[in-house]
Structure formats: structure tokens, C-alpha cells
Design an enzyme around this catalytic site. Structure first.
Site, mmCIF file in Angstrom:
data_model
loop_
_atom_site.group_PDB
_atom_site.id
_atom_site.type_symbol
_atom_site.label_atom_id
_atom_site.label_comp_id
_atom_site.label_asym_id
_atom_site.label_seq_id
_atom_site.Cartn_x
_atom_site.Cartn_y
_atom_site.Cartn_z
ATOM 1 N N ASP A 1 0.864 -1.176 0.000
ATOM 2 C CA ASP A 1 0.000 0.000 0.000
ATOM 3 C C ASP A 1 0.902 1.228 0.000
ATOM 4 O OD1 ASP A 1 0.892 0.321 2.608
ATOM 5 O OD2 ASP A 1 -1.103 0.375 3.525
ATOM 6 N N CYS B 1 3.199 -3.094 3.990
ATOM 7 C CA CYS B 1 2.380 -1.928 4.329
ATOM 8 C C CYS B 1 3.096 -1.203 5.461
ATOM 9 C CB CYS B 1 0.939 -2.314 4.672
ATOM 10 S SG CYS B 1 0.713 -3.359 6.117
ATOM 11 N N THR C 1 2.746 -1.299 8.833
ATOM 12 C CA THR C 1 3.157 -2.214 9.900
ATOM 13 C C THR C 1 3.359 -3.646 9.423
ATOM 14 O OG1 THR C 1 0.851 -2.712 10.361
ATOM 15 C CG2 THR C 1 1.851 -0.913 11.646
ATOM 16 N N HIS D 1 9.739 -24.117 8.933
ATOM 17 C CA HIS D 1 8.763 -24.803 9.784
ATOM 18 C C HIS D 1 7.311 -24.595 9.352
ATOM 19 C CE1 HIS D 1 11.634 -25.169 13.525
ATOM 20 N NE2 HIS D 1 12.192 -25.572 12.398
ATOM 21 N N HIS E 1 6.555 -30.949 10.581
ATOM 22 C CA HIS E 1 5.940 -29.662 10.235
ATOM 23 C C HIS E 1 4.835 -29.833 9.199
ATOM 24 C CE1 HIS E 1 9.065 -27.950 12.620
ATOM 25 N NE2 HIS E 1 10.014 -28.449 11.834
HETATM 26 C C1 RB5 Z 1 -1.831 2.885 6.405
HETATM 27 O O1 RB5 Z 1 -1.871 4.115 7.057
HETATM 28 C C2 RB5 Z 1 -1.597 1.767 7.394
HETATM 29 O O2 RB5 Z 1 -2.717 1.585 8.197
HETATM 30 C C3 RB5 Z 1 -1.252 0.486 6.677
HETATM 31 O O3 RB5 Z 1 -0.120 0.699 5.890
HETATM 32 C C4 RB5 Z 1 -0.926 -0.708 7.534
HETATM 33 O O4 RB5 Z 1 0.002 -0.380 8.524
HETATM 34 C C5 RB5 Z 1 -2.068 -1.449 8.061
HETATM 35 O O5 RB5 Z 1 -1.924 -2.503 8.691
#
Ligand code: RB5
Length: 152
Positions: A14, A71, A73, A104, A139
Site C-alpha cells: 500500500d 504496508c 506495519t 517450519h 511440520h
Molecule cells: C496505512 O496508514 C496503514 O494503516 C497500513 O499501511 C498498515 O500499517 C495497516 O496494517
């Protein structure tokens, strides 16, 4: 250092992962890996599930054995990817986990958070993930148990 027999990878992100995705694509192509990019293609705000769904569909269709989703996080991408049958997505912020999740869990999607880790570590994580191979054995049983749950 990348020493893998993976020849093709699907990648997606994203807006939060866009800049890191460009670095990962450069790294993969420099190492001779064919990369299919499902977007997004800018830092304009977008919705991560669109790209996670698109990537998972391609892996389910057999276009490539594995993928990378980035993304902010890595959490939203991993949550979305793990809704798909046959997709085992692992959110990794260290090389040990990246290696072990291949060995695994036979993970086929690597998720990373571009706002959590720097590009140097991210590329090391990519290498650790792709260089490792599934160990099978005990596994295999656990993964079968995991997959069966989806069919209930
Ligand atoms: C975008 O602002 C953020 O929410 C997205 O990149 C991600 O971290 C969501 O899990």
C-alpha cells in the site's frame, strides 16, 4: 546474500510500503528474480486489502510460489493474506523468524512493515526468507492441521 531457487515472486504494497517495495524489487531483479508487481504504484493513500487479495489470487493460481507484501506495519497485509486458502503469510521483523517461517511453517507470503524496519534489515529478511526451504516431516502434519481448519 540471496541464494535461492525461487525464480519468480509476486509483490504488493500500500502507500505505506511503496518506497520500500521499490528497494525490494530492485534487490530481487538484481539477483535475477522475475518480479510481478500488483501495485500500488504511488504513495497516494489506498486500501491494503486490494493488494493483498490480488497477490494471494496469483499465488493460488500458481503464477509464482511465493510473494512479498509491504504496508506500514505489515499487520493489515498479513491479516488479509491469511484469510486466503493455501496462503501462509508471516509478518517478519527479524531474519531468524523469516528463516524459520519457511523451514517450519512453509510460509509462502512474507509481510513486512515499512514503518517498523529499515531498508537494510528488510533486504536481509527477504534473503533469509527466500534462502530457506521447508523442512517437511513433523511440520507437514502441523500445516495439514492448520489448512484443515479452513475447510470446516
Ligand atoms: C496505512 O496508514 C496503514 O494503516 C497500513 O499501511 C498498515 O500499517 C495497516 O496494517
Amino acid at each position: 546474500m540471496l541464494q535461492t531457487n525461487v525464480k519468480k515472486i509476486i509483490i504488493g504494497c500500500d502507500h505505506g510500503g511503496y518506497e520500500l517495495k521499490l528497494e525490494v524489487i530492485k534487490h530481487l531483479t538484481e539477483n535475477g528474480i522475475d518480479v510481478v508487481d500488483v501495485g500500488t504504484n504511488s504513495t497516494a493513500s489506498c486500501n491494503y486489502p486490494d493488494y493483498a487479495h490480488a497477490l494471494c489470487k496469483k499465488i493460488q493460481d500458481g503464477e509464482a510460489p511465493c510473494g512479498i507484501l509491504i504496508c506500514g506495519t505489515g499487520i493489515g497485509m498479513s491479516m488479509t493474506a491469511n484469510k486466503h486458502r493455501g496462503i501462509r503469510a508471516a509478518l517478519c521483523g527479524d531474519t531468524f523468524s523469516a528463516e524459520k517461517t519457511r523451514q517450519h511453517n512453509n510460509a509462502n507470503v512474507l509481510c513486512m512493515g515499512a514503518r517498523v524496519i529499515g531498508p537494510g534489515l528488510a533486504l536481509d529478511i527477504v534473503d533469509a526468507f527466500l534462502n530457506a526451504t521447508f523442512e517437511g516431516g513433523r511440520h507437514e502434519t502441523r500445516i495439514a492441521m492448520l489448512e484443515q481448519w479452513m475447510d470446516q
